[in-house]
Motif scaffolding. Structure first.
Motif, short mmCIF file in Angstrom:
data_model
loop_
_atom_site.label_atom_id
_atom_site.label_comp_id
_atom_site.label_asym_id
_atom_site.label_seq_id
_atom_site.Cartn_x
_atom_site.Cartn_y
_atom_site.Cartn_z
N LEU A 141 48.70 39.67 -63.12
CA LEU A 141 49.14 39.02 -61.57
C LEU A 141 49.56 37.66 -62.18
CD1 LEU A 141 49.57 39.25 -58.85
CD2 LEU A 141 47.03 38.32 -58.57
N LEU A 142 50.62 37.12 -61.95
CA LEU A 142 51.39 36.06 -62.11
C LEU A 142 51.37 35.04 -60.84
CD1 LEU A 142 54.05 37.01 -64.46
CD2 LEU A 142 51.82 36.09 -65.28
N LEU A 143 51.37 33.75 -61.18
CA LEU A 143 51.45 32.68 -60.16
C LEU A 143 52.84 32.57 -59.56
CD1 LEU A 143 49.38 29.90 -61.81
CD2 LEU A 143 48.48 31.41 -60.16
N GLY A 144 52.97 32.67 -58.24
CA GLY A 144 54.26 32.24 -57.66
C GLY A 144 54.78 31.01 -57.91
N GLY A 145 56.11 30.83 -57.75
CA GLY A 145 56.75 29.80 -57.98
C GLY A 145 56.08 28.37 -57.49
N ALA A 146 55.46 28.40 -56.33
CA ALA A 146 54.83 27.15 -55.62
C ALA A 146 53.45 27.30 -55.85
CB ALA A 146 55.17 27.21 -54.25
N GLU A 147 52.64 28.13 -56.58
CA GLU A 147 51.56 28.38 -56.82
C GLU A 147 51.01 27.46 -58.09
OE1 GLU A 147 51.00 32.48 -56.82
OE2 GLU A 147 50.39 32.47 -54.75
N GLY A 148 51.72 27.47 -59.11
CA GLY A 148 51.56 26.92 -60.27
C GLY A 148 52.46 27.02 -61.47
N LEU A 149 51.91 26.98 -62.69
CA LEU A 149 52.49 27.03 -63.91
C LEU A 149 51.61 27.08 -65.05
CD1 LEU A 149 55.65 27.22 -64.73
CD2 LEU A 149 55.81 24.58 -64.92
N ALA A 150 51.92 28.19 -65.89
CA ALA A 150 51.23 28.33 -66.97
C ALA A 150 51.85 27.82 -68.25
CB ALA A 150 50.65 29.86 -67.29
N PHE A 151 51.20 26.85 -69.08
CA PHE A 151 51.58 26.44 -70.40
C PHE A 151 50.87 27.26 -71.44
CE2 PHE A 151 53.43 23.26 -67.62
CZ PHE A 151 54.61 22.97 -68.32
N THR A 152 51.75 27.54 -72.60
CA THR A 152 50.99 28.26 -73.75
C THR A 152 51.19 27.15 -74.91
OG1 THR A 152 52.68 29.61 -74.03
CG2 THR A 152 50.80 30.47 -72.76
N ALA A 153 50.57 27.10 -75.89
CA ALA A 153 50.60 26.54 -77.08
C ALA A 153 50.12 27.46 -78.27
CB ALA A 153 50.04 24.84 -77.18
N ALA A 154 51.02 27.75 -79.27
CA ALA A 154 50.78 28.56 -80.27
C ALA A 154 50.52 27.71 -81.75
CB ALA A 154 51.73 29.70 -80.68
N SER A 155 50.88 26.53 -81.38
CA SER A 155 50.78 25.49 -82.65
C SER A 155 50.17 24.24 -82.24
CB SER A 155 52.16 25.54 -83.35
OG SER A 155 53.07 24.91 -82.29
N ASP A 156 50.08 23.32 -82.93
CA ASP A 156 49.80 21.93 -82.95
C ASP A 156 51.01 21.15 -82.68
OD1 ASP A 156 50.69 21.43 -85.48
OD2 ASP A 156 48.60 21.19 -86.46
N SER A 157 50.80 19.70 -82.55
CA SER A 157 52.14 18.98 -82.25
C SER A 157 53.06 18.91 -83.49
CB SER A 157 51.55 17.53 -81.87
OG SER A 157 50.87 17.57 -80.74
N GLU A 158 52.27 19.08 -84.72
CA GLU A 158 53.16 19.19 -85.89
C GLU A 158 53.80 20.61 -86.35
OE1 GLU A 158 51.24 17.16 -89.10
OE2 GLU A 158 50.78 15.52 -87.88
N GLY A 159 53.54 21.63 -85.20
CA GLY A 159 54.27 22.99 -85.62
C GLY A 159 53.33 23.89 -86.62
N ARG A 160 51.88 23.23 -86.73
CA ARG A 160 51.40 24.26 -87.45
C ARG A 160 50.48 25.37 -86.66
NH1 ARG A 160 48.46 19.40 -90.92
NH2 ARG A 160 48.31 18.96 -88.62
N THR A 161 50.63 26.53 -87.13
CA THR A 161 49.73 27.45 -86.18
C THR A 161 48.15 27.28 -86.00
OG1 THR A 161 51.37 29.27 -87.30
CG2 THR A 161 49.25 29.96 -86.01
N LEU A 162 47.92 27.34 -84.68
CA LEU A 162 46.40 27.37 -84.41
C LEU A 162 45.69 28.23 -84.94
CD1 LEU A 162 46.93 26.27 -80.63
CD2 LEU A 162 46.70 24.72 -82.41
N VAL A 163 44.57 27.86 -85.80
CA VAL A 163 43.53 29.04 -86.20
C VAL A 163 42.31 28.42 -85.96
CG1 VAL A 163 45.10 30.16 -87.94
CG2 VAL A 163 43.94 27.79 -88.48
N GLU A 164 41.12 29.54 -85.78
CA GLU A 164 40.07 29.40 -85.53
C GLU A 164 39.08 28.55 -86.39
OE1 GLU A 164 39.77 33.66 -83.09
OE2 GLU A 164 38.44 33.63 -84.89
N ASN A 165 39.74 28.60 -87.64
CA ASN A 165 38.59 27.77 -88.58
C ASN A 165 38.94 26.26 -88.99
OD1 ASN A 165 41.08 28.65 -89.90
ND2 ASN A 165 40.14 28.53 -91.95
N CYS A 166 40.04 26.01 -87.83
CA CYS A 166 40.34 24.45 -88.07
C CYS A 166 39.66 23.67 -86.78
CB CYS A 166 41.78 24.36 -87.98
SG CYS A 166 42.64 24.77 -89.55
#
Length: 197
Positions: free
Chosen positions: A66-91
């Protein structure tokens, strides 16, 4: 006598098989068109609206979420840090900054399919929100993300080496329907160190 039907059946099997595999690949390759990137964060404002492209509609149908409607909200995702390195659990990571205006925002870690991470011990903070986070005088905040406990705002991830996503959902925000979303800022994600380094 049986050669022609066998050739036709083989051709149809190959055609249908390649068609299905290419459709699955296309759905895994993209969530849709119209992505907005703010640093390492990405959102698809039209993904949950009537104007969504066919790929976004197919994702919605396949995932059954179930996704949010246009006026309800917005979901942002990040798969990497600000330098472009992949997010991993041991960091260990630090998220610092402010969010666009919103009545409420939530933050949690998810696997590559978008499902909340499992394997976090009971009682540890697996999610944070705008009402529970500690802030500085200028309304900025810093959140530490790691498997080991940290003082202040801390988001727990499992111990391991698997890649993960960060999901920040802005609820009841003018950002969702704004054409000026490109001018907004999201918090930065900084890698502090890694357990195997």
């Amino acid at each position: 006598m049986f050669r022609t039907p066998l050739v036709i059946a083989t051709a149809l099997a190959v055609a249908f098989g390649l068609g299905i595999l290419s459709s699955i690949y296309a759905l895994r390759a993209t969530v849709g068109f119209g992505a907005i990137a703010l640093g390492p964060w990405t959102a698809f404002p039209a993904a949950q609206t009537v104007d969504a492209d066919p790929y976004a509609k197919a994702h919605r149908a396949r995932d059954g979420k179930l996704l949010l409607g246009g006026a309800e909200g917005l979901a942002f995702t990040a798969a990497s840090d600000s330098e472009g390195r992949t997010l991993v659990e041991n960091c260990r990571y630090s998220i610092s900054g402010i969010t666009p205006p919103a009545r409420l925002w939530t933050l949690h870690a998810a696997d590559r399919s978008g499902n909340p991470l499992g394997g976090i011990r009971k009682g540890l903070p697996s999610g944070l929100n705008a009402w529970s986070v500690l802030r500085a005088a200028d309304s900025s905040f810093t959140i530490r993300i790691s498997a080991a406990a940290s003082a202040g705002n801390w988001l727990a991830v499992p111990e391991g080496k698997a890649p993960f996503l960060l999901v920040m959902t802005l609820l009841d925000t003018p950002t969702a329907g704004s054409s000026g979303v490109i001018d907004l800022a999201m918090p930065g994600i900084e890698r502090l160190d890694c357990a195997d380094a």
